[in-house]
Design a protein around this motif. Structure first.
Motif, PDB file in Angstrom:
ATOM      1  N   GLU A  41      17.290  60.069  38.035  1.00 11.44           N
ATOM      2  CA  GLU A  41      16.261  59.859  38.970  1.00 11.44           C
ATOM      3  C   GLU A  41      15.079  59.814  37.533  1.00 11.44           C
ATOM      4  O   GLU A  41      14.384  58.743  36.858  1.00 11.44           O
ATOM      5  CB  GLU A  41      15.733  60.078  40.391  1.00 11.44           C
ATOM      6  N   GLY A  42      15.102  60.721  37.062  1.00  8.33           N
ATOM      7  CA  GLY A  42      14.163  61.183  36.515  1.00  8.33           C
ATOM      8  C   GLY A  42      14.848  60.794  35.399  1.00  8.33           C
ATOM      9  O   GLY A  42      13.354  59.731  34.332  1.00  8.33           O
ATOM     10  N   LEU A  43      15.678  60.864  34.757  1.00  8.80           N
ATOM     11  CA  LEU A  43      15.662  59.809  33.541  1.00  8.80           C
ATOM     12  C   LEU A  43      15.896  57.810  33.465  1.00  8.80           C
ATOM     13  O   LEU A  43      15.397  57.418  32.491  1.00  8.80           O
ATOM     14  CB  LEU A  43      17.847  59.912  32.863  1.00  8.80           C
ATOM     15  N   ASP A  44      16.250  57.693  33.951  1.00  7.17           N
ATOM     16  CA  ASP A  44      16.093  56.266  34.869  1.00  7.17           C
ATOM     17  C   ASP A  44      14.637  55.930  35.243  1.00  7.17           C
ATOM     18  O   ASP A  44      14.369  54.579  34.095  1.00  7.17           O
ATOM     19  CB  ASP A  44      16.605  55.491  36.225  1.00  7.17           C
ATOM     20  N   THR A  45      13.999  56.688  35.181  1.00  7.86           N
ATOM     21  CA  THR A  45      12.320  55.876  35.071  1.00  7.86           C
ATOM     22  C   THR A  45      11.597  56.647  34.237  1.00  7.86           C
ATOM     23  O   THR A  45      10.540  55.493  33.305  1.00  7.86           O
ATOM     24  CB  THR A  45      11.569  57.476  36.501  1.00  7.86           C
ATOM     25  N   ILE A  46      12.127  57.275  32.947  1.00  5.94           N
ATOM     26  CA  ILE A  46      11.623  56.932  31.736  1.00  5.94           C
ATOM     27  C   ILE A  46      12.092  56.464  30.830  1.00  5.94           C
ATOM     28  O   ILE A  46      11.064  55.953  30.014  1.00  5.94           O
ATOM     29  CB  ILE A  46      11.571  59.041  31.266  1.00  5.94           C
ATOM     30  N   LYS A  47      13.350  56.024  31.386  1.00  6.82           N
ATOM     31  CA  LYS A  47      13.954  54.754  30.565  1.00  6.82           C
ATOM     32  C   LYS A  47      12.668  54.196  30.592  1.00  6.82           C
ATOM     33  O   LYS A  47      12.792  52.373  29.589  1.00  6.82           O
ATOM     34  CB  LYS A  47      15.242  54.567  30.185  1.00  6.82           C
ATOM     35  N   SER A  48      12.765  53.756  32.698  1.00  5.33           N
ATOM     36  CA  SER A  48      12.378  52.071  32.310  1.00  5.33           C
ATOM     37  C   SER A  48      10.950  52.185  32.091  1.00  5.33           C
ATOM     38  O   SER A  48      10.347  51.055  31.634  1.00  5.33           O
ATOM     39  CB  SER A  48      12.414  51.517  33.535  1.00  5.33           C
ATOM     40  N   ALA A  49      10.535  53.470  32.077  1.00  6.03           N
ATOM     41  CA  ALA A  49       9.040  53.462  31.428  1.00  6.03           C
ATOM     42  C   ALA A  49       8.634  52.980  29.927  1.00  6.03           C
ATOM     43  O   ALA A  49       7.853  52.510  29.676  1.00  6.03           O
ATOM     44  CB  ALA A  49       8.006  55.007  31.568  1.00  6.03           C
ATOM     45  N   ALA A  50       9.712  53.773  29.588  1.00  5.37           N
ATOM     46  CA  ALA A  50       9.462  53.395  27.945  1.00  5.37           C
ATOM     47  C   ALA A  50      10.088  51.522  27.785  1.00  5.37           C
ATOM     48  O   ALA A  50       9.330  50.765  26.938  1.00  5.37           O
ATOM     49  CB  ALA A  50      11.151  54.022  26.944  1.00  5.37           C
ATOM     50  N   ALA A  51      10.745  51.238  28.341  1.00  9.99           N
ATOM     51  CA  ALA A  51      11.003  49.942  28.358  1.00  9.99           C
ATOM     52  C   ALA A  51      10.427  48.559  28.750  1.00  9.99           C
ATOM     53  O   ALA A  51       9.971  47.769  28.472  1.00  9.99           O
ATOM     54  CB  ALA A  51      12.142  49.450  29.525  1.00  9.99           C
ATOM     55  N   GLU A  52       9.584  49.346  29.981  1.00  9.13           N
ATOM     56  CA  GLU A  52       8.119  47.860  29.838  1.00  9.13           C
ATOM     57  C   GLU A  52       6.679  48.558  29.488  1.00  9.13           C
ATOM     58  O   GLU A  52       6.621  47.522  28.991  1.00  9.13           O
ATOM     59  CB  GLU A  52       7.774  49.442  31.266  1.00  9.13           C
ATOM     60  N   LEU A  53       6.895  49.513  28.575  1.00 10.36           N
ATOM     61  CA  LEU A  53       5.796  49.324  27.422  1.00 10.36           C
ATOM     62  C   LEU A  53       6.079  49.270  26.259  1.00 10.36           C
ATOM     63  O   LEU A  53       4.852  48.468  25.918  1.00 10.36           O
ATOM     64  CB  LEU A  53       5.042  51.360  27.394  1.00 10.36           C
ATOM     65  N   VAL A  54       7.218  49.418  25.368  1.00  5.92           N
ATOM     66  CA  VAL A  54       7.059  48.514  24.358  1.00  5.92           C
ATOM     67  C   VAL A  54       6.782  46.777  24.264  1.00  5.92           C
ATOM     68  O   VAL A  54       5.771  46.698  23.424  1.00  5.92           O
ATOM     69  CB  VAL A  54       8.801  48.766  24.147  1.00  5.92           C
ATOM     70  N   PRO A  55       6.827  46.216  24.648  1.00  4.74           N
ATOM     71  CA  PRO A  55       6.374  45.173  24.863  1.00  4.74           C
ATOM     72  C   PRO A  55       5.419  44.924  25.007  1.00  4.74           C
ATOM     73  O   PRO A  55       4.383  43.691  23.947  1.00  4.74           O
ATOM     74  CB  PRO A  55       7.005  44.011  26.202  1.00  4.74           C
ATOM     75  N   LEU A  56       4.165  45.315  25.907  1.00 11.66           N
ATOM     76  CA  LEU A  56       2.625  45.375  25.459  1.00 11.66           C
ATOM     77  C   LEU A  56       2.520  46.101  24.721  1.00 11.66           C
ATOM     78  O   LEU A  56       1.127  45.637  23.878  1.00 11.66           O
ATOM     79  CB  LEU A  56       2.352  46.633  27.039  1.00 11.66           C
ATOM     80  N   LEU A  57       2.755  46.743  23.898  1.00 13.86           N
ATOM     81  CA  LEU A  57       2.678  47.860  22.819  1.00 13.86           C
ATOM     82  C   LEU A  57       2.396  46.598  21.554  1.00 13.86           C
ATOM     83  O   LEU A  57       1.805  46.604  20.924  1.00 13.86           O
ATOM     84  CB  LEU A  57       2.956  48.877  21.819  1.00 13.86           C
ATOM     85  N   GLU A  58       3.862  45.847  21.617  1.00 12.63           N
ATOM     86  CA  GLU A  58       3.982  44.333  20.644  1.00 12.63           C
ATOM     87  C   GLU A  58       2.643  43.184  21.152  1.00 12.63           C
ATOM     88  O   GLU A  58       2.516  42.714  20.273  1.00 12.63           O
ATOM     89  CB  GLU A  58       5.593  44.348  20.463  1.00 12.63           C
ATOM     90  N   GLY A  59       2.914  42.925  22.483  1.00 11.57           N
ATOM     91  CA  GLY A  59       1.792  41.688  21.798  1.00 11.57           C
ATOM     92  C   GLY A  59       0.352  42.008  22.554  1.00 11.57           C
ATOM     93  O   GLY A  59      -0.375  41.182  23.114  1.00 11.57           O
TER      94      GLY A  59
END
Length: 192
Positions: A166-184
């Motif tokens: 659950e922790g692994l899935d949470t941290i990976k989804s947080a990274a995936a959520e943040l990247v497009p926001l950083l680029e946009g």
């Protein structure tokens, strides 16, 4: 992943070599990241700390010399261990590149789960274990559309933590959520 060869004195380097640092630094500058704290990234770190129940959460950008926490969540009451002289170290915005576990995530280009860093000799010897009392780590790389690893999102605790799947899935989804926001992001602000 391969690590650096032993130093001449026979001691292993604890921090992996970062051949991509110049390209990462240029990419971060192009995106306007890594030079100042960002309220939106602090808010992101706050949400990540709540999601994981960790006392510390960071959005971390790395260059060749240091780590910079552009997003940082610290607990209201510090939970770090007290030094022998009675002082308590403070988690600030900057950390040396050879401290912590994010440089390993960047070099590996994949998430790292350390439920108890003391279970791993390579990680137990890291300066943050002795200086800050860090005992557990959960982090994932921020890999952008150019395949550049910009940095990491991570959480740490002063107690061992069973992060699990659950922790692994949470941290990976947080990274995936943040990247497009950083680029946009727009100059001087975020679309978060």
């Amino acid at each position: 992943m391969s690590y650096d060869p032993p130093r001449p004195a026979g001691r292993l380097l604890l921090t992996p070599e970062d051949r991509d640092a110049p390209a990462r630094t240029a990419r971060l500058r192009g995106l306007g990241l890594g030079e100042r704290s960002e309220p939106a990234l602090d808010a992101f770190a706050d949400r990540l700390a709540r999601r994981t129940g960790a006392p510390y959460a960071m959005v971390n950008f790395l260059d060749g010399e240091r780590q910079f926490f552009a997003g940082l969540h610290r607990p209201e009451r510090d939970v770090l261990t007290v030094d022998t002289d009675g002082t308590r170290p403070e988690v600030g915005r900057y950390l040396a590149r050879d401290h912590g576990f994010c440089p390993h995530v960047v070099a590996r280009r994949k998430a790292l789960v350390l439920e108890d860093v003391c279970d791993y000799p390579r990680f137990a010897g890291n300066p943050v274990v002795d200086e800050f009392g860090i005992r557990s780590y959960l982090g994932a790389p921020l890999i952008d559309s150019t395949r550049t690893v910009l940095g990491t999102v991570c959480v740490v605790d002063v107690e061992p933590r069973p992060w699990g799947r659950e922790g692994l899935d949470t941290i990976k989804s947080a990274a995936a959520e943040l990247v497009p926001l950083l680029e946009g992001r727009e100059p001087g602000g975020f679309l978060i």
